[in-house]
Design an enzyme around this catalytic site. Structure first.
Site, PDB file in Angstrom:
ATOM      1  N   HIS A 121       1.212  -0.690   0.239  1.00 14.35           N
ATOM      2  CA  HIS A 121      -0.300   0.263   0.016  1.00 14.35           C
ATOM      3  C   HIS A 121       1.040   1.427   0.138  1.00 14.35           C
ATOM      4  O   HIS A 121       1.751   1.127   0.674  1.00 14.35           O
ATOM      5  CB  HIS A 121      -0.690  -0.196   1.325  1.00 14.35           C
ATOM      6  CG  HIS A 121      -1.342   0.805   1.163  1.00 14.35           C
ATOM      7  ND1 HIS A 121      -1.833   2.062   1.631  1.00 14.35           N
ATOM      8  CD2 HIS A 121      -2.855   0.834   1.157  1.00 14.35           C
ATOM      9  CE1 HIS A 121      -2.706   2.579   1.577  1.00 14.35           C
ATOM     10  NE2 HIS A 121      -3.710   2.046   1.853  1.00 14.35           N
ATOM     11  N   ASP A 198       3.488  -4.294   8.538  1.00  9.93           N
ATOM     12  CA  ASP A 198       2.207  -3.406   7.723  1.00  9.93           C
ATOM     13  C   ASP A 198       0.571  -4.598   8.203  1.00  9.93           C
ATOM     14  O   ASP A 198       0.674  -5.169   7.336  1.00  9.93           O
ATOM     15  CB  ASP A 198       2.089  -2.697   6.963  1.00  9.93           C
ATOM     16  CG  ASP A 198       0.588  -2.313   6.540  1.00  9.93           C
ATOM     17  OD1 ASP A 198      -0.154  -2.265   7.071  1.00  9.93           O
ATOM     18  OD2 ASP A 198       0.998  -2.208   5.564  1.00  9.93           O
ATOM     19  N   GLN A 201      -4.567  -5.019   7.085  1.00  8.56           N
ATOM     20  CA  GLN A 201      -5.895  -6.102   7.011  1.00  8.56           C
ATOM     21  C   GLN A 201      -5.432  -7.402   7.422  1.00  8.56           C
ATOM     22  O   GLN A 201      -5.706  -8.146   7.134  1.00  8.56           O
ATOM     23  CB  GLN A 201      -5.287  -5.965   5.286  1.00  8.56           C
ATOM     24  CG  GLN A 201      -5.155  -4.736   4.410  1.00  8.56           C
ATOM     25  CD  GLN A 201      -6.750  -4.500   4.303  1.00  8.56           C
ATOM     26  OE1 GLN A 201      -8.072  -5.137   4.860  1.00  8.56           O
ATOM     27  NE2 GLN A 201      -6.849  -3.709   3.992  1.00  8.56           N
ATOM     28  N   LYS A 224     -10.284  -0.709  10.590  1.00 11.11           N
ATOM     29  CA  LYS A 224     -10.899  -1.723   9.665  1.00 11.11           C
ATOM     30  C   LYS A 224     -11.475  -2.966  10.426  1.00 11.11           C
ATOM     31  O   LYS A 224     -11.325  -3.703  10.415  1.00 11.11           O
ATOM     32  CB  LYS A 224      -9.340  -1.743   8.819  1.00 11.11           C
ATOM     33  CG  LYS A 224      -8.808  -1.073   8.308  1.00 11.11           C
ATOM     34  CD  LYS A 224      -7.962  -1.737   7.272  1.00 11.11           C
ATOM     35  CE  LYS A 224      -6.944  -0.038   5.953  1.00 11.11           C
ATOM     36  NZ  LYS A 224      -7.822   0.217   5.537  1.00 11.11           N
ATOM     37  N   CYS A 363      -4.699   2.332  -3.970  1.00 10.56           N
ATOM     38  CA  CYS A 363      -3.157   2.687  -3.210  1.00 10.56           C
ATOM     39  C   CYS A 363      -2.570   2.247  -3.228  1.00 10.56           C
ATOM     40  O   CYS A 363      -1.981   1.622  -2.321  1.00 10.56           O
ATOM     41  CB  CYS A 363      -3.583   3.418  -1.546  1.00 10.56           C
ATOM     42  SG  CYS A 363      -4.768   4.445  -1.179  1.00 10.56           S
TER      43      CYS A 363
HETATM   44  N1  7TS Z   1      -1.931  -0.420   4.853  1.00  6.25           N
HETATM   45  C1  7TS Z   1      -2.999  -1.308   3.968  1.00  6.25           C
HETATM   46  C2  7TS Z   1      -2.291  -3.173   3.886  1.00  6.25           C
HETATM   47  C3  7TS Z   1      -4.152  -0.817   3.856  1.00  6.25           C
HETATM   48  O1  7TS Z   1      -5.184  -1.768   3.527  1.00  6.25           O
HETATM   49  C4  7TS Z   1      -4.308   0.145   4.041  1.00  6.25           C
HETATM   50  C5  7TS Z   1      -5.984   1.225   3.954  1.00  6.25           C
HETATM   51  C6  7TS Z   1      -3.632   1.147   4.821  1.00  6.25           C
HETATM   52  C7  7TS Z   1      -2.258   0.182   5.246  1.00  6.25           C
HETATM   53  C8  7TS Z   1      -3.652   2.362   5.801  1.00  6.25           C
HETATM   54  O2  7TS Z   1      -4.549   2.445   6.406  1.00  6.25           O
HETATM   55  P1  7TS Z   1      -4.918   3.890   7.130  1.00  6.25           P
HETATM   56  O3  7TS Z   1      -6.416   3.167   7.967  1.00  6.25           O
HETATM   57  O4  7TS Z   1      -3.872   4.842   7.311  1.00  6.25           O
HETATM   58  O5  7TS Z   1      -5.198   4.413   6.178  1.00  6.25           O
HETATM   59  N2  7TS Z   1      -6.605   0.298   2.923  1.00  6.25           N
HETATM   60  C9  7TS Z   1      -7.288   0.924   2.748  1.00  6.25           C
HETATM   61  C10 7TS Z   1      -7.818   0.273   1.064  1.00  6.25           C
HETATM   62  O6  7TS Z   1      -7.449  -1.429   0.765  1.00  6.25           O
HETATM   63  N3  7TS Z   1      -9.149   0.770   0.643  1.00  6.25           N
HETATM   64  O7  7TS Z   1      -9.457   2.032   1.369  1.00  6.25           O
HETATM   65  C11 7TS Z   1      -8.211   2.059   2.420  1.00  6.25           C
END
Ligand code: 7TS
Length: 409
Positions: A121, A198, A201, A224, A363
């Site tokens: 990501h 990371d 997910q 999430k 992303c």
């Molecule tokens: N890393 C992964 C693997 C992610 O899926 C996401 C967000 C992030 C980092 C960033 O997380 P945040 O909470 O700091 O924004 N992924 C997604 C997605 O797949 N669709 O919208 C956000």
């Protein structure tokens, strides 16, 4: 696991969108929240709200207890050794940026290496690009196999004694790939590098034990995993966090301030400058209670079943490409394209039928280029989804294809 009883706890799911019962298949972007999380935050604001770590008054101590109590829940949830290893952040992005801005800039020099993968990501890619540019370090990629997985052999070939940091996504938000982060951490450690994971997910969907993984840093987001937006966590091994400098300075994080010099509080507070996201921490604590009550193993098994069923139903639609490995090796999401129909059109037609999926580059632009597409559609599953949701998705995709087929023809 009684999915209907679980669904009852999510008020948002019980509504019609465009005259159809809502089917929410976008939990990888952000999950929905159970009533217990909403109520915990409401109760906090209605009866305990105050700033933390300062007031001697009763509300101040209740707010501090709630905020620090949630930290202990997170510690236990991750099986971290100490609450000093749990840093509150705004989310995964902020957590990874903290490691890149503080740790990477301190340890990396000209010619040192930071190793990641092309499936990251942007949040686990750009912070390392920036750190590499600032320090003269080299950004290296473990290559992807044809199905989007990485191999331990390639990890071993890419990581060298110049590698200072390896940072890899636990579960890909596009491919659903589950990476062998424990084994890669062992390789990183053999070369004296640290392992960053990371976990955006993975944490919502499977049991995570940071001691078992033996990772040095682990990042995830509350929103999430049934928690609120605006709160996330950076786990870090205490001996590393102790050596790191904060990147935000101001109130809350200081010990002693003089005109020209200041000192920092002990862990974890030295990384938590400013009034923190107190209600968010309370909500995240309630989300962890909820997930543990259902059981992470049960959640993982449920999603695996749904994803396998979705894989089977979507593969049966002619002209559909599903990205990533087969159903056995994937987490609970399916990223796909339908021949000759733009994923945004797919998502738009599905929305008219009450079905929420995501379309776009997720992303992960370098990964899109590797897949040779500009965008994809993605359906992602969580604890509250059912086989009926998958049927609604598959039926709607058949109709979408027919609709566009006729339009094009
Ligand atoms: N890393 C992964 C693997 C992610 O899926 C996401 C967000 C992030 C980092 C960033 O997380 P945040 O909470 O700091 O924004 N992924 C997604 C997605 O797949 N669709 O919208 C956000």
């Amino acid at each position: 696991m009684n999915v209907n009883a679980i669904r009852e706890q999510f008020p948002i799911l019980h509504q019609h969108i465009n005259e159809h019962p809502l089917v929410y298949l976008d939990s990888a972007a952000s999950s929905q929240k159970p009533r217990s999380v909403i109520d915990a935050m409401k109760k906090y604001y209605e009866s305990d709200n105050a700033n933390v770590h300062r007031g001697v008054h009763t509300l101040g101590s209740r707010a501090t207890d709630a905020y620090e109590g949630a930290r202990e829940k997170i510690r236990a949830f991750l099986n971290a050794k100490s609450v000093q290893e749990i840093i509150y952040t705004r989310g995964t992005t902020t957590a990874l940026n903290l490691v890149a801005a503080s740790y990477a800039r301190a340890v990396c020099g000209e010619g040192d290496e930071i190793v990641i993968t092309p499936m990251e990501h942007h949040s686990n890619l750009i912070p390392w690009q920036q750190a590499a540019k600032a320090t003269g370090a080299v950004l290296k990629y473990i290559p992807l196999q044809a199905d989007g997985t990485i191999t331990l052999e390639d990890a071993q070939r890419t990581i060298t004694d110049r590698t200072k940091i390896v940072s890899i996504v636990h579960v890909s938000n596009v491919l659903g790939v589950i990476n062998p982060v424990k084994e890669i951490a062992a390789v990183a450690h053999r070369y004296g590098a640290v392992m960053v994971v990371d976990g955006a997910q993975s944490t919502p969907h499977m049991k995570v034990d940071v001691q078992d993984l033996d990772c040095d840093f682990f990042a995830f987001s509350g929103h999430k995993m049934c928690g609120p937006t605006g709160i996330g966590v950076l786990y870090g091994k205490k001996e590393l966090l102790e050596k790191m400098e904060p990147i935000e300075f101001g109130g809350e994080m200081i010990d002693f301030v003089d005109l020209y010099e200041s000192t920092w509080k002990e862990l974890p507070w030295k990384f938590e400058g400013g009034t923190p996201i107190i209600a968010g921490a309370v909500g995240l604590g309630a989300a962890i209670d909820f997930l543990q009550e259902v059981g992470l193993d049960a959640i993982e098994a449920h999603e695996h079943k749904l994803a396998s069923y979705a894989y089977e139903r979507l593969s049966a639609i002619a002209g559909t490409t599903i990205y990533g490995p087969g159903p056995r090796e994937r987490a609970g999401l399916i990223t796909f394209n339908i021949e000759d129909v733009h994923p945004h059109d797919v998502a738009t037609v599905l929305d008219t039928k009450g079905i929420a999926i995501r379309a776009g580059h997720h992303c992960a632009q370098p990964l899109m280029r590797w897949l040779n597409v500009s965008a994809t559609a993605r359906a992602s599953f969580y604890v509250y989804n059912t086989e009926e949701d998958v049927d609604r998705l598959a039926d709607a995709l058949h109709q979408t294809k027919e609709f566009f087929g006729h339009a094009i023809g």
